[in-house]
Design a protein around this motif. Structure first.
Motif, short mmCIF file in Angstrom:
data_model
loop_
_atom_site.label_atom_id
_atom_site.label_comp_id
_atom_site.label_asym_id
_atom_site.label_seq_id
_atom_site.Cartn_x
_atom_site.Cartn_y
_atom_site.Cartn_z
N ALA A 132 -5.79 42.11 -36.04
CA ALA A 132 -5.38 42.30 -34.65
C ALA A 132 -4.61 41.10 -34.12
O ALA A 132 -3.60 41.25 -33.41
N ALA A 133 -5.05 39.90 -34.49
CA ALA A 133 -4.37 38.69 -34.04
C ALA A 133 -2.93 38.66 -34.57
O ALA A 133 -2.00 38.31 -33.83
N ARG A 134 -2.75 39.02 -35.83
CA ARG A 134 -1.40 39.08 -36.40
C ARG A 134 -0.56 40.17 -35.73
O ARG A 134 0.62 39.99 -35.47
N ALA B 229 -1.28 46.43 -25.78
CA ALA B 229 -0.03 45.87 -26.29
C ALA B 229 0.71 46.91 -27.13
O ALA B 229 1.92 47.08 -27.03
N PHE B 230 -0.04 47.62 -27.97
CA PHE B 230 0.59 48.59 -28.84
C PHE B 230 1.03 49.83 -28.07
O PHE B 230 2.13 50.35 -28.28
N LYS C 85 7.80 45.74 -37.61
CA LYS C 85 7.02 44.53 -37.83
C LYS C 85 5.53 44.85 -37.94
O LYS C 85 4.82 44.33 -38.81
N THR C 86 5.03 45.70 -37.02
CA THR C 86 3.60 45.99 -37.03
C THR C 86 3.20 46.83 -38.24
O THR C 86 2.09 46.65 -38.78
N LEU D 268 4.02 41.59 -31.95
CA LEU D 268 4.53 42.43 -30.86
C LEU D 268 5.22 41.60 -29.78
O LEU D 268 5.81 42.16 -28.86
N GLN D 269 5.15 40.29 -29.91
CA GLN D 269 5.70 39.42 -28.88
C GLN D 269 7.18 39.08 -29.15
O GLN D 269 7.59 38.90 -30.29
#
Length: 210
Positions: free
Chosen positions: A79-81, A140-141, A98-99, A86-87
């Motif tokens: 989750a941290a990655r 965020a997602f 990316k995700t 996402l930033q």
């Protein structure tokens, strides 16, 4: 009518040495990899982690909590990655790309964790893993997907959560079967082709974007 079972009071996990927690994590990921939860005992976990049975009960209370806690610890690193990737990127397509890479890289790096999640935890119990309720990650997602729909980039013929389920279902099924089939190479070797398939499934049909 039977009386309710008393709640179990456990010691805070923060009081446990990190090295001990690391050993328990490795034991859980090894013992439950491809095995049903009922086939593994607390004694096996204690022996494999080189900790006392008393320690396991003191900090976790029961076997299911051991599994949920360890999976939460592993998935929290993912989750941290994910949040980090996402930033700072405006492109919807690039953020999804990316995700997806982060998720597939996790599958390649943590195949045992993927198997434990799939075999030791029923889908109906996923909410017992704390990271699944992490609002920062989920919001965020979902923001990425909602932004894509509002821009007319992602398919808006289905609700936001359905689009989210399409994305997560794609990842979980492909990741799990890649491991079960014991594919010789990493799943990231097929990343470009797989992302193209996912993007076509989630993006607005071309006839509606012209």
């Amino acid at each position: 009518m039977s009386s309710p079972k008393p709640s179990i009071t456990t010691a805070p996990l923060s009081a446990m040495r990190q090295s001990t927690l690391d050993r328990i994590e490795q034991a859980v990921l090894h013992l439950f990899d491809g095995r049903d939860a009922s086939e593994v005992t607390m004694t096996e976990i204690a022996n494999s982690a080189n900790v006392s049975l008393q320690t396991l009960y003191k900090y976790f209370g029961d076997k299911q909590t051991v599994i949920y806690t360890i999976l939460d610890r592993v998935l929290a690193r993912l989750a941290a990655r994910m949040i980090d990737h996402l930033q700072g990127i405006d492109s919807v397509k690039e953020r999804l790309r990316k995700t997806l890479w982060v998720c597939f890289d996790f599958v390649d790096s943590n195949p045992n964790a993927v198997m434990v999640l799939s075999t030791a935890v029923p889908v109906s119990r996923y909410r017992n893993i704390a990271i699944y309720e992490n609002r920062m990650l989920l919001d965020a997602f979902l923001t990425v997907l909602a932004d894509g729909q509002s821009r007319g980039i992602l398919n808006d013929a289905v609700p936001l959560y359905t689009l989210f389920d399409v994305y997560m279902g794609f990842i979980s099924r492909l990741g799990l079967m890649h491991i079960i089939r014991q594919h010789p190479g990493p799943i990231t070797d097929e990343f470009d082709a797989l992302f193209t398939i996912l993007w076509r499934a989630m993006s607005m049909p071309e006839s509606q974007t012209v």
